[in-house]
Design an enzyme around this catalytic site. Structure first.
Site, PDB file in Angstrom:
ATOM      1  N   ASN A   9       0.983  -1.388  -0.045  1.00 31.29           N
ATOM      2  CA  ASN A   9      -0.059   0.027  -0.018  1.00 31.29           C
ATOM      3  C   ASN A   9       0.776   1.290   0.044  1.00 31.29           C
ATOM      4  OD1 ASN A   9      -1.744   2.096   0.511  1.00 31.29           O
ATOM      5  ND2 ASN A   9      -2.644   1.268   2.496  1.00 31.29           N
ATOM      6  N   TRP A  10       1.029   1.975  -1.310  1.00 33.69           N
ATOM      7  CA  TRP A  10       1.912   2.888  -1.086  1.00 33.69           C
ATOM      8  C   TRP A  10       1.373   4.440  -0.784  1.00 33.69           C
ATOM      9  CZ3 TRP A  10       4.326   2.375  -6.871  1.00 33.69           C
ATOM     10  CH2 TRP A  10       4.923   1.194  -7.037  1.00 33.69           C
ATOM     11  N   LYS A  11       0.220   4.140  -0.283  1.00 33.83           N
ATOM     12  CA  LYS A  11      -0.631   5.360   0.314  1.00 33.83           C
ATOM     13  C   LYS A  11      -0.573   6.606  -0.593  1.00 33.83           C
ATOM     14  CE  LYS A  11       0.074   3.153   4.790  1.00 33.83           C
ATOM     15  NZ  LYS A  11      -0.115   3.587   6.260  1.00 33.83           N
ATOM     16  N   HIS A  94      -9.635   0.572   4.901  1.00 36.47           N
ATOM     17  CA  HIS A  94      -8.229   0.756   5.478  1.00 36.47           C
ATOM     18  C   HIS A  94      -8.770   1.705   6.873  1.00 36.47           C
ATOM     19  CE1 HIS A  94      -4.300   2.190   6.363  1.00 36.47           C
ATOM     20  NE2 HIS A  94      -3.834   1.157   5.827  1.00 36.47           N
ATOM     21  N   GLU A  96      -6.716   4.042   7.844  1.00 43.14           N
ATOM     22  CA  GLU A  96      -7.023   5.518   7.730  1.00 43.14           C
ATOM     23  C   GLU A  96      -8.136   6.030   6.915  1.00 43.14           C
ATOM     24  OE1 GLU A  96      -3.113   5.289   5.588  1.00 43.14           O
ATOM     25  OE2 GLU A  96      -2.111   4.646   7.382  1.00 43.14           O
ATOM     26  N   GLU A 164      -5.190  -5.696  10.362  1.00 39.93           N
ATOM     27  CA  GLU A 164      -4.298  -4.558  10.681  1.00 39.93           C
ATOM     28  C   GLU A 164      -4.714  -3.941  11.891  1.00 39.93           C
ATOM     29  OE1 GLU A 164      -2.237  -3.556   7.045  1.00 39.93           O
ATOM     30  OE2 GLU A 164      -4.180  -2.024   7.104  1.00 39.93           O
ATOM     31  N   GLY A 170       2.358   1.673  11.105  1.00 37.72           N
ATOM     32  CA  GLY A 170       3.322   2.829  10.735  1.00 37.72           C
ATOM     33  C   GLY A 170       3.910   3.039  12.072  1.00 37.72           C
ATOM     34  N   SER A 210       3.634  -2.519  10.382  1.00 37.41           N
ATOM     35  CA  SER A 210       4.972  -2.505  10.595  1.00 37.41           C
ATOM     36  C   SER A 210       5.848  -3.765  10.206  1.00 37.41           C
ATOM     37  CB  SER A 210       5.175  -2.190  11.874  1.00 37.41           C
ATOM     38  OG  SER A 210       4.784  -1.103  12.393  1.00 37.41           O
ATOM     39  N   GLY A 231       2.558  -1.327   4.380  1.00 42.36           N
ATOM     40  CA  GLY A 231       2.933   0.080   4.184  1.00 42.36           C
ATOM     41  C   GLY A 231       4.243   0.785   3.719  1.00 42.36           C
ATOM     42  N   GLY A 232       4.745   1.079   4.793  1.00 44.57           N
ATOM     43  CA  GLY A 232       5.973   1.828   4.652  1.00 44.57           C
ATOM     44  C   GLY A 232       7.107   1.177   3.970  1.00 44.57           C
TER      45      GLY A 232
HETATM   46  C1  PEP Z   1      -1.055  -0.031   6.347  1.00 42.86           C
HETATM   47  O1  PEP Z   1      -1.096   1.243   6.102  1.00 42.86           O
HETATM   48  O2  PEP Z   1      -1.772  -0.861   5.576  1.00 42.86           O
HETATM   49  C2  PEP Z   1       0.241  -0.753   6.720  1.00 42.86           C
HETATM   50  C3  PEP Z   1       0.362  -1.926   7.169  1.00 42.86           C
HETATM   51  O3  PEP Z   1       1.288   0.042   7.073  1.00 42.86           O
HETATM   52  P1  PEP Z   1       2.829  -0.074   7.650  1.00 42.86           P
HETATM   53  O4  PEP Z   1       3.306  -1.359   6.887  1.00 42.86           O
HETATM   54  O5  PEP Z   1       3.556   1.241   7.385  1.00 42.86           O
HETATM   55  O6  PEP Z   1       2.592  -0.201   9.317  1.00 42.86           O
END
Ligand code: PEP
Length: 254
Positions: A9-11, A94, A96, A164, A170, A210, A231-232
């Site tokens: 997920n490049w957000k 998600h 967010e 999640e 994050g 994470s 994500g990151g």
């Molecule tokens: C996400 O936002 O779906 C996620 C898992 O982010 P991160 O890997 O950065 O925790």
């Protein structure tokens, strides 16, 4: 056996140029990894160029959200009908979207139904926040979210669930593999009740929060976890490829 899935997920990161460059850096290495479904989810504006770049490749494309109406006066929204020619997946629910944009389960379920009706596959996210986690309410929260987000969803053929925990997203503080596996087992038992044992066994449940290459095995090696939503670390080619490799190692004969 469920095929592992690793989705990035490049957000709201990457211009079109940066997205193309990021894909370019990862594609040969991702393509070389067999037995794992690989999905990248760039911002909307990069979907069309990335779809062209991915023609014939063994890496799929996903959007990060969509609306439920097919078209009309919904300024700023993107419909599943618009996404369907460009990508295979869409992330819905998600945390967010839920926390920042006020999406509730009723809206998420409408989106899930619309995305499925237009032939998209859905990565449906659920997860408890820190206060809920600390109050020991994780199971209650995710069960309610899952049931309500799947309201009137008739089948799960193209649905993947992502657990999640919001407190892990994050933060660099992932759940433990054991915790995540336990929640995934709970979610699968909800699916069993709603859709029967065969569907529940077939449905993939991812962990997200994470995940990096160094901790990915802890999650993808769990019996109830079938991959990761990242994500990151999905913005770093070595990390993302490393995570996909860990999912592939799980499949290798021991
Ligand atoms: C996400 O936002 O779906 C996620 C898992 O982010 P991160 O890997 O950065 O925790």
């Amino acid at each position: 056996m469920r095929t592992p899935l690793i989705a990035g997920n490049w957000k709201m990161n990457c211009s079109v140029e940066e997205a193309l460059r990021l894909l370019d850096e990862m594609l040969p290495r991702l393509s070389a990894i067999q037995g794992v479904e690989k999905v990248v989810c760039p911002p909307f504006v990069a979907l069309a160029p990335l779809a062209r770049a991915l023609e014939g490749a063994d890496v799929k494309l996903g959007a990060q959200n969509c609306y439920f109406e097919p078209k009309g006066a919904f300024t700023g929204e993107i419909s599943p009908a618009m996404l369907a020619p460009l990508c295979q997946y869409v992330i819905l629910g998600h945390s967010e979207r839920r926390a920042i944009f006020g999406e509730d389960d009723a809206l998420v379920s409408r989106k899930v139904r619309a995305a499925l009706a237009h032939g998209l596959s859905v990565i449906l996210c659920v997860g408890e926040n820190l206060a809920e986690h600390q109050a020991g309410r994780t199971a209650d929260v995710v069960i309610n979210q899952l049931q309500a987000s799947l309201e009137d969803v008739l089948g799960l053929d193209r649905v993947v669930i992502a657990y999640e925990p919001v407190w892990a997203i994050g933060t660099g503080q992932p759940a433990t593999g054991h915790q995540a596996n336990h929640v995934a087992a709970t979610l699968r038992s909800v699916l069993r009740g709603l859709y029967g044992p065969e569907t529940a066994e077939r449905t993939r449940i991812l962990y997200g929060g994470s995940v990096i290459a160094a901790n990915a095995s802890e999650f993808v090696d769990q019996p109830e976890i079938d991959g990761a939503l990242v994500g990151g670390a999905s913005l770093k080619p070595d990390e993302f490829v490393g995570i996909v490799n860990k999912a592939a190692v799980r499949l290798a004969p021991q």
